[in-house]
Design a protein around this motif. Structure first.
Motif, mmCIF file in Angstrom:
data_model
loop_
_atom_site.group_PDB
_atom_site.id
_atom_site.type_symbol
_atom_site.label_atom_id
_atom_site.label_comp_id
_atom_site.label_asym_id
_atom_site.label_seq_id
_atom_site.Cartn_x
_atom_site.Cartn_y
_atom_site.Cartn_z
ATOM 1 N N PHE A 1 0.257 -15.052 10.115
ATOM 2 C CA PHE A 1 0.161 -13.735 11.102
ATOM 3 C C PHE A 1 -0.016 -12.733 10.237
ATOM 4 C CE2 PHE A 1 2.077 -17.392 12.990
ATOM 5 C CZ PHE A 1 1.537 -17.624 14.191
ATOM 6 N N VAL A 2 -0.975 -11.841 9.939
ATOM 7 C CA VAL A 2 -1.101 -10.569 9.209
ATOM 8 C C VAL A 2 -0.548 -9.377 10.006
ATOM 9 C CG1 VAL A 2 -2.528 -9.070 8.031
ATOM 10 C CG2 VAL A 2 -2.793 -11.474 8.037
ATOM 11 N N LEU A 3 0.629 -8.781 9.466
ATOM 12 C CA LEU A 3 1.364 -7.634 10.041
ATOM 13 C C LEU A 3 0.707 -6.375 9.676
ATOM 14 C CD1 LEU A 3 3.551 -6.430 11.774
ATOM 15 C CD2 LEU A 3 5.001 -6.764 9.764
ATOM 16 N N LYS A 4 -0.073 -5.419 10.692
ATOM 17 C CA LYS A 4 -0.610 -4.332 10.164
ATOM 18 C C LYS A 4 0.484 -3.145 10.544
ATOM 19 C CE LYS A 4 -4.092 -2.365 12.364
ATOM 20 N NZ LYS A 4 -5.551 -2.454 12.765
ATOM 21 N N TYR A 5 1.375 -3.089 9.871
ATOM 22 C CA TYR A 5 2.659 -1.981 10.296
ATOM 23 C C TYR A 5 2.335 -0.578 10.157
ATOM 24 C CZ TYR A 5 3.443 -2.441 5.152
ATOM 25 O OH TYR A 5 3.254 -2.522 3.661
ATOM 26 N N ARG A 6 3.284 0.183 10.831
ATOM 27 C CA ARG A 6 2.671 1.566 10.901
ATOM 28 C C ARG A 6 2.952 2.053 9.602
ATOM 29 N NH1 ARG A 6 6.841 2.916 15.783
ATOM 30 N NH2 ARG A 6 7.753 1.369 15.027
ATOM 31 N N LEU A 7 2.203 3.334 9.399
ATOM 32 C CA LEU A 7 2.171 3.948 8.157
ATOM 33 C C LEU A 7 2.569 5.576 8.279
ATOM 34 C CD1 LEU A 7 -0.911 2.370 6.331
ATOM 35 C CD2 LEU A 7 1.234 1.791 6.050
ATOM 36 N N ARG A 8 2.704 6.063 7.018
ATOM 37 C CA ARG A 8 3.148 7.335 7.011
ATOM 38 C C ARG A 8 1.636 8.159 7.204
ATOM 39 N NH1 ARG A 8 6.996 5.490 3.878
ATOM 40 N NH2 ARG A 8 8.955 6.059 4.315
ATOM 41 N N PRO A 9 1.675 9.312 7.934
ATOM 42 C CA PRO A 9 0.462 10.226 7.922
ATOM 43 C C PRO A 9 -0.260 10.585 6.537
ATOM 44 C CG PRO A 9 2.111 11.123 9.649
ATOM 45 C CD PRO A 9 2.753 10.146 8.557
ATOM 46 N N GLY B 1 0.967 -1.276 0.026
ATOM 47 C CA GLY B 1 0.079 -0.124 -0.104
ATOM 48 C C GLY B 1 0.782 1.390 -0.008
ATOM 49 N N GLY B 2 2.174 1.224 -0.231
ATOM 50 C CA GLY B 2 2.818 2.409 -0.620
ATOM 51 C C GLY B 2 3.065 3.019 0.612
ATOM 52 N N PHE B 3 3.233 2.360 2.049
ATOM 53 C CA PHE B 3 3.220 2.982 3.339
ATOM 54 C C PHE B 3 2.393 4.211 3.472
ATOM 55 C CE2 PHE B 3 7.394 1.503 1.656
ATOM 56 C CZ PHE B 3 7.563 0.261 2.649
ATOM 57 N N LEU B 4 1.327 4.242 2.751
ATOM 58 C CA LEU B 4 0.149 5.345 2.858
ATOM 59 C C LEU B 4 -0.900 4.566 3.454
ATOM 60 C CD1 LEU B 4 0.569 7.660 -0.163
ATOM 61 C CD2 LEU B 4 1.530 7.871 2.101
ATOM 62 N N MET B 5 -1.069 3.283 2.851
ATOM 63 C CA MET B 5 -2.351 2.519 3.154
ATOM 64 C C MET B 5 -2.076 0.937 3.066
ATOM 65 S SD MET B 5 -4.069 3.456 -0.689
ATOM 66 C CE MET B 5 -2.772 3.549 -1.721
ATOM 67 N N LEU B 6 -2.933 0.286 3.487
ATOM 68 C CA LEU B 6 -2.556 -1.280 3.724
ATOM 69 C C LEU B 6 -3.853 -1.880 3.058
ATOM 70 C CD1 LEU B 6 -1.192 -1.895 7.189
ATOM 71 C CD2 LEU B 6 -0.004 -1.822 5.035
#
Length: 309
Positions: free
Chosen positions: A122-130, A96-101
């Motif tokens: 295990f699905v990783l919901k990692y932190r994104l850019r604001p 998601g381009g580090f903007l969305m997942l």
């Protein structure tokens, strides 16, 4: 640190990971949706996101659930039936381009498919850019990202690119550590934990493996990720890579990543599909790209990942 991936510009290019066409294109409208229940999600405790102006927000695009403004990383287990559990485990990193997942297309669906094969996922919901709170402003931000893709001035130095992935690397490392810590409970062999990622998630996967080699991943699987060359450490994990020849981001730019793995004498398998575009998840109908998942499971089996040790 062995991580020297030349991903300048790919931070920007990664915004295309959620779909093969711009967000403003026909049928690509972003429709807000209520946040789904995530009762099994486990907070990784890796911190928040600096200057996050808006809360996490969910939406649908191309018929699948997506999220943005993630400031709390989580890991959601999808465990197989104990009767057919192999002991192998995979951390799944959506793109998601580090903007969305793309949580549904590149997260939950993939994890369920793995669990059906006896592989703990295990699905990783990692932190994104604001991103802006208003959906219209967010769509404009994604459109602006498209405009910069491929332009020389959008390229970052390797050091700057690595620094930009520090949150994602920390989240990847924490995910692996959590699975190892609860391996007995989840019927997982701590030595058979790998990571698979899609587009920006592929970048997160590679960064976790190479910038943090102490994660000791059993394998990595970048799916339609960058093919740019990396410096491969002597103990790099086996790699399974997938790309479509018509990928608008990463095709027709050589296969430096594959060459680097071969030159380092590390195990690698690479599937280049004639068609599929970008963001095809488990595969695009009407192409041969859906074959990658079965090939991946066979590869794991052939390499002894699915056999108890």
């Amino acid at each position: 640190m062995h991580w020297t991936m030349r991903i300048g510009g790919l931070i920007a290019a990664g915004a295309l990971a959620a779909a093969a066409v711009p967000a403003v294109a026909q049928d690509g409208r972003m429709t807000p949706m209520a946040a789904p229940a995530e009762p099994n999600a486990i907070a990784l405790g890796t911190g928040g996101v600096k200057d996050q102006p808006a809360p996490e927000a969910w939406f649908r695009q191309y018929g699948v659930a997506m999220t943005r403004n993630v400031s709390t990383a989580t890991l959601t287990p999808f465990l197989p039936d104990p009767a057919k559990a192999t002991g192998a485990a995979v951390i799944v990193a959506p793109g998601g381009g580090f903007l969305m997942l793309s949580m549904e297309n590149e997260g939950w669906r993939v994890a369920k498919a793995l669990a059906d094969r006896g592989i703990a996922a295990f699905v990783l919901k990692y932190r994104l850019r604001p991103t802006p709170a208003a959906m219209g402003d967010f769509e404009q931000a994604v459109g602006a990202m498209f405009a910069s893709v491929g332009k020389p001035q959008s390229r970052l130095s390797p050091d700057a690119a690595i620094a930009g992935l520090s949150d994602q690397i920390a989240d990847g490392r924490a995910a692996v550590a959590l699975v190892r810590a609860r391996a007995k409970e989840w019927r997982v062999d701590p030595a058979r934990i790998g990571m698979i990622g899609f587009s920006a998630g592929a970048m997160t996967t590679m960064a976790t493996a190479l910038a943090a080699p102490d994660t000791r991943l059993a394998f990595v699987a970048p799916i339609y990720g960058s093919m740019e060359a990396v410096k491969v450490p002597a103990n790099a994990p086996p790699m399974f890579a997938v790309l479509a020849a018509d990928d608008p981001l990463f095709a027709r730019k050589g296969f430096g990543l594959i060459d680097a793995w071969q030159q380092a004498n590390r195990p690698v398998e690479f599937h280049l599909y004639q068609a599929g575009g970008h963001g095809f998840g488990l595969g695009k109908k009407g192409t041969t790209s859906p074959g990658w998942f079965d090939a991946f499971v066979r590869w794991l089996d052939t390499n002894g990942v699915l056999a108890a040790k």
